[in-house]
Design a protein around this motif. Structure first.
Motif, PDB file in Angstrom:
ATOM      1  N   THR A 177       0.788  -1.246  -0.099  1.00 18.85           N
ATOM      2  CA  THR A 177      -0.170  -0.121   0.127  1.00 18.85           C
ATOM      3  C   THR A 177       1.006   1.402   0.070  1.00 18.85           C
ATOM      4  N   ASP A 178       2.300   1.052  -0.013  1.00 20.41           N
ATOM      5  CA  ASP A 178       2.995   2.257   0.025  1.00 20.41           C
ATOM      6  C   ASP A 178       4.353   2.125  -0.938  1.00 20.41           C
ATOM      7  N   SER A 179       3.820   1.707  -2.220  1.00 20.84           N
ATOM      8  CA  SER A 179       4.868   1.836  -3.248  1.00 20.84           C
ATOM      9  C   SER A 179       5.676   2.907  -3.471  1.00 20.84           C
ATOM     10  N   PRO A 180       7.011   2.640  -3.550  1.00 18.05           N
ATOM     11  CA  PRO A 180       7.682   3.914  -3.772  1.00 18.05           C
ATOM     12  C   PRO A 180       7.439   4.612  -5.170  1.00 18.05           C
ATOM     13  N   LYS A 181       6.902   3.645  -6.226  1.00 19.02           N
ATOM     14  CA  LYS A 181       6.521   3.975  -7.362  1.00 19.02           C
ATOM     15  C   LYS A 181       4.860   4.094  -7.256  1.00 19.02           C
ATOM     16  N   PRO A 182       4.309   5.421  -7.873  1.00 23.71           N
ATOM     17  CA  PRO A 182       2.983   5.556  -7.844  1.00 23.71           C
ATOM     18  C   PRO A 182       2.381   4.333  -9.151  1.00 23.71           C
ATOM     19  N   PRO A 183       1.208   4.057  -8.609  1.00 20.16           N
ATOM     20  CA  PRO A 183       0.265   4.201  -7.802  1.00 20.16           C
ATOM     21  C   PRO A 183       0.635   3.525  -6.609  1.00 20.16           C
ATOM     22  N   PRO A 184       0.343   3.893  -5.362  1.00 14.58           N
ATOM     23  CA  PRO A 184       0.859   3.126  -4.117  1.00 14.58           C
ATOM     24  C   PRO A 184       0.321   1.755  -3.826  1.00 14.58           C
ATOM     25  N   LYS A 185      -0.964   1.361  -4.195  1.00 16.04           N
ATOM     26  CA  LYS A 185      -1.592   0.161  -3.959  1.00 16.04           C
ATOM     27  C   LYS A 185      -1.382  -0.730  -4.918  1.00 16.04           C
ATOM     28  N   ARG A 186      -0.986  -1.836  -4.685  1.00 22.61           N
ATOM     29  CA  ARG A 186      -0.548  -2.897  -5.909  1.00 22.61           C
ATOM     30  C   ARG A 186      -0.689  -4.316  -5.353  1.00 22.61           C
ATOM     31  N   ILE A 187      -1.048  -5.294  -6.031  1.00 18.06           N
ATOM     32  CA  ILE A 187      -0.620  -6.655  -5.592  1.00 18.06           C
ATOM     33  C   ILE A 187       0.608  -7.358  -6.539  1.00 18.06           C
ATOM     34  N   THR A 188       0.997  -8.413  -5.946  1.00 22.40           N
ATOM     35  CA  THR A 188       2.242  -8.933  -6.657  1.00 22.40           C
ATOM     36  C   THR A 188       2.458 -10.390  -6.471  1.00 22.40           C
ATOM     37  N   PHE A 189       2.768 -11.332  -7.457  1.00 22.17           N
ATOM     38  CA  PHE A 189       3.111 -12.628  -6.889  1.00 22.17           C
ATOM     39  C   PHE A 189       4.488 -12.374  -5.967  1.00 22.17           C
ATOM     40  N   THR A 190       4.573 -13.332  -4.989  1.00 21.64           N
ATOM     41  CA  THR A 190       5.571 -13.140  -4.069  1.00 21.64           C
ATOM     42  C   THR A 190       7.016 -14.165  -4.837  1.00 21.64           C
ATOM     43  N   LEU A 191       8.103 -13.857  -4.211  1.00 21.75           N
ATOM     44  CA  LEU A 191       9.191 -14.335  -4.933  1.00 21.75           C
ATOM     45  C   LEU A 191       9.270 -15.885  -5.247  1.00 21.75           C
ATOM     46  N   PRO A 192       8.723 -16.618  -4.344  1.00 23.13           N
ATOM     47  CA  PRO A 192       8.694 -18.213  -4.546  1.00 23.13           C
ATOM     48  C   PRO A 192       7.871 -18.523  -5.898  1.00 23.13           C
ATOM     49  N   VAL A 193       6.690 -17.794  -5.987  1.00 25.09           N
ATOM     50  CA  VAL A 193       5.961 -18.205  -7.126  1.00 25.09           C
ATOM     51  C   VAL A 193       6.498 -17.629  -8.241  1.00 25.09           C
ATOM     52  N   ILE A 194       7.194 -16.565  -8.416  1.00 23.63           N
ATOM     53  CA  ILE A 194       7.997 -16.093  -9.536  1.00 23.63           C
ATOM     54  C   ILE A 194       9.242 -17.119 -10.047  1.00 23.63           C
ATOM     55  N   ASN A 195       9.622 -17.622  -8.952  1.00 25.96           N
ATOM     56  CA  ASN A 195      10.624 -18.205  -9.287  1.00 25.96           C
ATOM     57  C   ASN A 195      10.720 -19.933  -9.586  1.00 25.96           C
ATOM     58  N   CYS A 196       9.325 -20.192  -9.454  1.00 18.05           N
ATOM     59  CA  CYS A 196       8.944 -21.605  -9.653  1.00 18.05           C
ATOM     60  C   CYS A 196       8.630 -21.676 -11.184  1.00 18.05           C
ATOM     61  N   ALA A 197       8.378 -20.780 -11.962  1.00 25.00           N
ATOM     62  CA  ALA A 197       8.102 -20.959 -13.421  1.00 25.00           C
ATOM     63  C   ALA A 197       9.139 -21.613 -14.230  1.00 25.00           C
ATOM     64  N   PHE A 198       8.590 -22.261 -15.243  1.00 30.32           N
ATOM     65  CA  PHE A 198       9.353 -23.032 -15.875  1.00 30.32           C
ATOM     66  C   PHE A 198      10.667 -22.088 -16.522  1.00 30.32           C
ATOM     67  N   TYR A 199      10.030 -21.050 -17.294  1.00 29.65           N
ATOM     68  CA  TYR A 199      10.854 -20.274 -17.887  1.00 29.65           C
ATOM     69  C   TYR A 199      10.641 -18.636 -17.501  1.00 29.65           C
ATOM     70  N   ASN A 200      11.722 -17.878 -17.065  1.00 28.78           N
ATOM     71  CA  ASN A 200      11.361 -16.454 -16.797  1.00 28.78           C
ATOM     72  C   ASN A 200      12.273 -15.672 -17.732  1.00 28.78           C
ATOM     73  N   LEU A 201      11.628 -14.918 -18.604  1.00 28.74           N
ATOM     74  CA  LEU A 201      12.468 -13.989 -19.397  1.00 28.74           C
ATOM     75  C   LEU A 201      12.470 -12.417 -18.750  1.00 28.74           C
ATOM     76  N   MET A 202      13.344 -11.823 -18.595  1.00 33.05           N
ATOM     77  CA  MET A 202      13.498 -10.587 -18.095  1.00 33.05           C
ATOM     78  C   MET A 202      13.970  -9.674 -19.294  1.00 33.05           C
ATOM     79  N   ALA A 203      13.185  -8.574 -19.587  1.00 34.57           N
ATOM     80  CA  ALA A 203      13.510  -7.761 -20.781  1.00 34.57           C
ATOM     81  C   ALA A 203      13.707  -6.367 -20.175  1.00 34.57           C
ATOM     82  N   VAL A 204      14.906  -5.901 -20.594  1.00 33.81           N
ATOM     83  CA  VAL A 204      15.265  -4.678 -19.698  1.00 33.81           C
ATOM     84  C   VAL A 204      16.002  -3.769 -20.971  1.00 33.81           C
TER      85      VAL A 204
END
Length: 261
Positions: A188-215
């Motif tokens: 509820t206090d995200s440093p980047k607006p908007p402040p209220k967000r939901i998010t997968f937790t790290l274990p869920v993110i890292n359980c994926a078969f494939y993760n592609l990070m594009a930057v």
């Protein structure tokens, strides 16, 4: 948290231009779509926000429009801003306007956050209901589960990183990065607006078969360099996957990576 990381080694590919990165992302996604649709009849794809959706535009080209089995796709979000679904800050709206409305994925296969919680700004409620949604789809065998933990295991997650090293809505210095029990958490206090967000937790993110990070872009170069120097103060440095965790970078974003990394 070391056990969260002990899966696959971080890989990277550096592209001369964003256009070439976008083309490679489309090919990577299409190949995995074919693989998973053939193997099990579904392809579970997790999106994020930001520039990622514009880079997915290559999938709108005729060669992909005609070859991808869109009806077998199931779409999720790694994080979402808790704003009305038609709000300009909504990741759902960004993805729908820029991509999802242009491909024939059944609307029933697109899993946005609860519209009432979104309209009310109820981050806790939105997180609870999204977690319930994931559990229901696990029970229906649409989402598989990771063999060791029983967490949901998505086929492909397409992710991005902010200049501060955040991924999803896991921000440096915030406790959500340490959450291990819940599938979905909220902030509820995200440093980047908007402040209220939901998010997968790290274990869920890292359980994926494939993760592609594009930057892309120089603004991210310092954070990219820290990640590839294993600075685990940055949430994105914790990214791994069951099969492959790969970073697609343009030359500007990769410009400060130390030699040998």
């Amino acid at each position: 948290m070391a056990s969260v990381l002990a899966k696959t080694k971080r890989k990277k590919i550096i592209f001369p231009t964003k256009k070439e990165l976008s083309e490679a992302m489309a090919e990577y996604t299409a190949n995995l779509s074919a693989k998973f649709c053939k193997a099990r009849g579904y392809f579970t794809v997790v999106l994020s926000g930001g520039d990622l959706i514009s880079w997915l535009s290559e999938l709108l080209e005729p060669m992909y429009q005609e070859s991808i089995e869109w009806s077998k796709w199931h779409i999720f979000w790694v994080d979402e801003r808790v704003v009305p679904l038609d709000h300009k800050d909504s990741n759902y709206k960004l993805a729908f306007d820029g991509f999802l409305s242009k491909v024939p994925i059944p609307i029933a296969n697109i899993y946005a956050i609860d519209k009432d919680c979104a309209a009310l700004g109820d981050a806790k409620g939105a997180a609870l209901l999204y977690e319930e949604c994931l559990k229901r789809l696990v029970n229906q065998d649409i989402i598989r589960t990771y063999k060791a933990s029983g967490f949901p295991q998505f086929d492909l997650q397409l992710l991005g990183m902010g200049p501060d090293g955040h991924m999803a809505s896991l921000f440096p210095g915030h406790y959500q990065i340490k959450e291990k029990a819940d599938l979905v958490t909220y902030i509820t206090d995200s440093p980047k607006p908007p402040p209220k967000r939901i998010t997968f937790t790290l274990p869920v993110i890292n359980c994926a078969f494939y993760n592609l990070m594009a930057v892309c872009d120089e603004a991210q170069a310092d954070a990219v360099a820290k990640v590839f120097s294993d600075n685990f103060d940055l949430p994105a440095a914790w990214l791994t996957a069951d099969v492959e965790a790969i970073w697609f970078l343009d030359q500007a974003a990769a410009s400060k990576i130390p030699k040998g990394h």
